[in-house]
Design an enzyme around this catalytic site. Structure first.
Site, PDB file in Angstrom:
ATOM      1  N   ASP A 136       0.823  -1.220   0.000  1.00 22.16           N
ATOM      2  CA  ASP A 136       0.000   0.000   0.000  1.00 22.16           C
ATOM      3  C   ASP A 136       0.857   1.270   0.000  1.00 22.16           C
ATOM      4  O   ASP A 136       0.620   2.193   0.800  1.00 22.16           O
ATOM      5  CB  ASP A 136      -0.920   0.047   1.233  1.00 22.16           C
TER       6      ASP A 136
ATOM      7  N   GLU B 151     -11.419  -0.228  -3.268  1.00 19.36           N
ATOM      8  CA  GLU B 151     -10.605   0.336  -2.183  1.00 19.36           C
ATOM      9  C   GLU B 151      -9.420   1.093  -2.780  1.00 19.36           C
ATOM     10  O   GLU B 151      -9.277   1.189  -3.994  1.00 19.36           O
ATOM     11  CB  GLU B 151     -10.100  -0.773  -1.240  1.00 19.36           C
TER      12      GLU B 151
HETATM   13  O1  FUB Z   1      -3.169  -3.570   3.499  1.00 16.98           O
HETATM   14  C1  FUB Z   1      -4.443  -3.865   3.942  1.00 16.98           C
HETATM   15  C2  FUB Z   1      -5.449  -3.571   2.910  1.00 16.98           C
HETATM   16  O2  FUB Z   1      -5.198  -4.352   1.751  1.00 16.98           O
HETATM   17  C3  FUB Z   1      -5.431  -2.159   2.410  1.00 16.98           C
HETATM   18  O3  FUB Z   1      -5.988  -1.240   3.288  1.00 16.98           O
HETATM   19  C4  FUB Z   1      -6.146  -2.345   1.132  1.00 16.98           C
HETATM   20  O4  FUB Z   1      -6.098  -1.267   0.267  1.00 16.98           O
HETATM   21  C5  FUB Z   1      -5.475  -3.584   0.596  1.00 16.98           C
HETATM   22  O5  FUB Z   1      -4.265  -3.285  -0.041  1.00 16.98           O
END
Ligand code: FUB
Length: 346
Positions: A38, A249
């Protein structure tokens, strides 16, 4: 006569020199001693700083709630050029020093304003609800001191802060499934909504990321969270069943040639996509794929300009082969004359 073995060695050396022409950071992980994911990249004082999640082995079964992502702290990294040495500045914030948070320090971001660096991060509170916290430092590398409470009115995951040319700051956030965005669909937290809105909602508009203008103090929202609408080529909102284009997301916003580019992950279809608009609030019109699926389930990125070139920071699970143990990487981001982003195949 040259033996078959020698021939193969010579062939191998040829391949090696081909790959050697590429910057190492474009083919391998930026960091190899820890798992990092991320990556939110920013340029502060002419240097690239990266704020990733710090992935760790967890004794938790994989599930749709992301229980296997049990991150506890953040490291900050920096480098003076793409392909240069990556410096690990150590632990910048640990969950044990965040008064309101219990666990799962997921994807963070950082913004600089008022002579202060603000680290924004999601974590679960003691009721198991994701909130967005903020911590401050006078240095881009931290250590960061957490505020005693999460940002009032915040929920879900993946905060990304964009500061516009006029100095106004906006926070984008949200993630469905484990990121709990769907649980706020009716205005208050509904634990029964596990992944998305479920059956019966396929032909309804997809769930949207959220955005709010931030107050000058960068610690609170200046307004209630609003929807970030993504429209198709006919001006209609993308549908919940449009898994290859709808928001899942990992929101990010950047500006190029006067346009606002909203980019994000499609989650279960593993794409990084983007949409264009004329305001930081949107609406944004879907434009295309930035990156095809990487190895691993999750995909999450940031886009930053450095010395006249644009770069995509992202992660994959190629090294570990495990969904929750990822490595951050970088690739140059190219556009055509109209500003359309060329699709990268990792
Ligand atoms: O790293 C945890 C979660 O996985 C993140 O918040 C999302 O965007 C995905 O990458």
């Amino acid at each position: 006569m040259i033996s078959f073995h020698k021939l193969m060695l010579a062939f191998g050396a040829g391949i090696g020199s081909l790959y050697a022409q590429q910057a190492p950071s474009q083919v391998g992980p930026l960091v190899s001693d820890l798992y990092t994911a991320d990556p939110s990249a920013h340029v502060f004082n002419g240097r690239i700083y990266i704020y990733p999640s710090h992935d760790v082995e967890a004794d938790v079964q994989q599930d749709d709630e992301g229980g296997h992502f049990q991150m506890r702290d953040y490291h900050v990294y920096s480098m003076d050029k793409i392909g240069g040495k990556v410096t690990d500045h150590g632990i910048a914030l640990d969950v044990k020093n965040v008064p309101w948070a219990e666990k799962q320090m997921w994807a963070p971001d950082v913004a600089f304003k008022n002579g202060t660096y603000y680290l924004y991060f999601p974590a679960k509170d003691r009721e198991g609800v994701f909130r967005i916290g903020v911590a401050t430092s006078t240095s881009p590398t931290g250590p960061f001191i957490a505020e005693p409470k999460p940002i009032p009115g915040s929920y879900s995951i993946d905060p990304a802060v964009f500061i516009d040319r006029d100095g106004t700051s906006y926070m984008y956030l949200g993630g469905i499934w484990g990121g709990q965005l769907q649980r706020w669909f009716r205005g208050s937290y509904d634990k029964s909504l596990m992944t998305d809105l479920g059956k019966g909602y396929e032909n309804d508009p997809a769930l949207n990321a959220k955005v709010a203008k931030m107050k000058g103090d960068m610690l609170t929202f200046d307004e209630p969270l609003r929807d970030v609408q993504i429209l198709d080529e006919y001006g209609k909102p993308l549908l919940a069943s449009d898994n290859k284009r709808r928001f899942f997301e990992g929101a990010w916003l950047h500006q190029f040639n006067g346009k606002y580019y909203f980019s994000y992950s499609t989650g279960d279809t593993h794409l990084l996509c983007y949409a264009e608009g004329t305001s930081p609030y949107g609406p944004f019109t879907y434009k295309g794929v930035i990156m095809n699926p990487v190895k691993g389930w999750t995909t999450h990125h940031s886009i930053v300009e450095f010395k006249g070139k644009w770069y995509l920071f992202y992660h994959d699970s190629a090294k570990s082969g495990k969904t929750h143990l990822r490595n951050m990487k970088v690739r140059e981001l190219l556009r055509d004359k109209q500003g359309n982003i060329e699709t990268i195949t990792p």
